[in-house]
Design a protein around this motif. Structure first.
Motif, PDB file in Angstrom:
ATOM      1  N   THR A 130       0.846  -1.040   0.392  1.00 15.13           N
ATOM      2  CA  THR A 130      -0.461  -0.234   0.249  1.00 15.13           C
ATOM      3  C   THR A 130       0.763   1.204   0.093  1.00 15.13           C
ATOM      4  N   SER A 131       2.417   0.819   0.620  1.00 15.98           N
ATOM      5  CA  SER A 131       2.958   2.727   0.558  1.00 15.98           C
ATOM      6  C   SER A 131       3.069   2.733  -0.863  1.00 15.98           C
ATOM      7  N   VAL A 132       4.009   1.362  -1.139  1.00 16.25           N
ATOM      8  CA  VAL A 132       4.199   1.910  -2.657  1.00 16.25           C
ATOM      9  C   VAL A 132       3.344   1.999  -3.380  1.00 16.25           C
ATOM     10  N   ALA A 133       2.057   2.476  -3.273  1.00 17.67           N
ATOM     11  CA  ALA A 133       1.297   2.344  -4.404  1.00 17.67           C
ATOM     12  C   ALA A 133       0.894   3.689  -3.711  1.00 17.67           C
ATOM     13  N   ALA A 134       0.135   4.301  -2.814  1.00 17.61           N
ATOM     14  CA  ALA A 134       0.037   5.266  -2.192  1.00 17.61           C
ATOM     15  C   ALA A 134       1.028   6.466  -2.729  1.00 17.61           C
ATOM     16  N   TRP A 139       2.746  11.005  -6.011  1.00 19.88           N
ATOM     17  CA  TRP A 139       4.438  11.361  -7.307  1.00 19.88           C
ATOM     18  C   TRP A 139       2.714  12.236  -8.588  1.00 19.88           C
ATOM     19  N   GLU A 140       2.181  11.222  -8.676  1.00 23.73           N
ATOM     20  CA  GLU A 140       1.881  11.679 -10.399  1.00 23.73           C
ATOM     21  C   GLU A 140       0.544  12.402 -10.206  1.00 23.73           C
ATOM     22  N   ASN A 141      -0.107  12.316  -9.227  1.00 20.55           N
ATOM     23  CA  ASN A 141      -1.130  13.590  -9.328  1.00 20.55           C
ATOM     24  C   ASN A 141      -0.978  14.863  -8.292  1.00 20.55           C
ATOM     25  N   GLY A 142       0.818  15.187  -8.223  1.00 21.41           N
ATOM     26  CA  GLY A 142       1.031  15.896  -7.894  1.00 21.41           C
ATOM     27  C   GLY A 142       0.878  16.397  -6.128  1.00 21.41           C
ATOM     28  N   TRP A 143       0.416  15.747  -5.635  1.00 19.40           N
ATOM     29  CA  TRP A 143       0.124  15.325  -3.830  1.00 19.40           C
ATOM     30  C   TRP A 143       1.186  15.993  -3.069  1.00 19.40           C
ATOM     31  N   ILE A 144       2.306  15.181  -3.964  1.00 12.98           N
ATOM     32  CA  ILE A 144       3.865  16.043  -2.698  1.00 12.98           C
ATOM     33  C   ILE A 144       4.777  16.381  -3.998  1.00 12.98           C
ATOM     34  N   LYS A 145       5.450  16.701  -2.946  1.00 16.45           N
ATOM     35  CA  LYS A 145       6.540  17.070  -3.968  1.00 16.45           C
ATOM     36  C   LYS A 145       8.238  16.672  -3.829  1.00 16.45           C
ATOM     37  N   HIS A 146       8.380  15.748  -2.594  1.00 12.84           N
ATOM     38  CA  HIS A 146       9.451  14.979  -1.572  1.00 12.84           C
ATOM     39  C   HIS A 146       9.458  13.860  -2.011  1.00 12.84           C
ATOM     40  N   GLU A 147      10.344  12.999  -2.382  1.00 18.22           N
ATOM     41  CA  GLU A 147      10.239  11.354  -2.193  1.00 18.22           C
ATOM     42  C   GLU A 147      10.179  11.388  -0.717  1.00 18.22           C
ATOM     43  N   ARG A 148      10.482  11.960  -0.298  1.00 17.79           N
ATOM     44  CA  ARG A 148      10.236  11.570   1.601  1.00 17.79           C
ATOM     45  C   ARG A 148       9.109  12.110   1.551  1.00 17.79           C
TER      46      ARG A 148
END
Length: 179
Positions: A130-134, A139-148
């Motif tokens: 689930t964490s990998v998919a999340a 990332w694809e939807n631009g909800w996060i800007k950083h890998e961590r």
């Protein structure tokens, strides 16, 4: 599949025939999914009518322990009827140290809910990947800007989707023996 649509007074019961029995109406309820972690725990709320989940919050954890008053308060205030705790198994299905801690957390949660006399059930549900998919979705939807960046609440949404896809794959905490 059982039709769970309640019969209304406006329907003509004579059309149903003598041998027809109406299925009982299923009471809709809220489900809380918890993506357990030692440092933080993702939360998602879902309902049994739409079978959809919504990211809710990320709780800070103190070495795997939440602020119990806060967590139980959320369950009470929102009227949650079921809590689904993610079980992070190894890819081969075996238990990991984290899955043992998640199981222990779920047992403690069930015990505290029972002490509060709340009508809430606690279940465990496989949460592999689930964490990998999340992270990919965020990332694809631009909800996060950083890998961590934290994605635990999104992981909880995916856990909820897994549960809604097949609720029979989750096991009630009272039906599972400790490892």
């Amino acid at each position: 599949m059982v039709d769970r649509t309640p019969i209304t007074d406006s329907e003509d019961s004579s059309e149903m025939g003598a041998s027809s029995i109406a299925a009982p109406a299923v009471k809709p309820h809220l489900v809380l999914a918890l993506d357990y972690g030692v440092k933080k725990m993702g939360m998602a709320l879902g309902n049994t009518i739409t079978e959809t989940a919504r990211a809710f919050d990320i709780l800070a954890m103190n070495n795997g322990q939440p602020d119990w008053d806060n967590l139980l308060g959320i369950i009470k205030v929102w009227g949650v009827a079921k809590v689904v705790v993610g079980l992070p198994l190894n890819m081969d299905g075996s238990s990991s140290m984290l899955s043992k801690r998640a199981h222990k957390f779920a047992r403690r949660l069930a015990h505290r809910i029972m002490e509060q006399h709340l009508p809430v059930t606690v279940s465990l549900c496989d949460e592999r990947l689930t964490s990998v998919a999340a992270r990919e979705i965020a990332w694809e939807n631009g909800w996060i800007k950083h890998e961590r960046a934290p994605i635990d609440d999104i992981s909880a949404c995916i856990l909820m989707s897994t549960y809604f896809a097949d609720p029979n794959t989750s096991l009630a905490i009272d039906a599972i023996k400790a490892d």
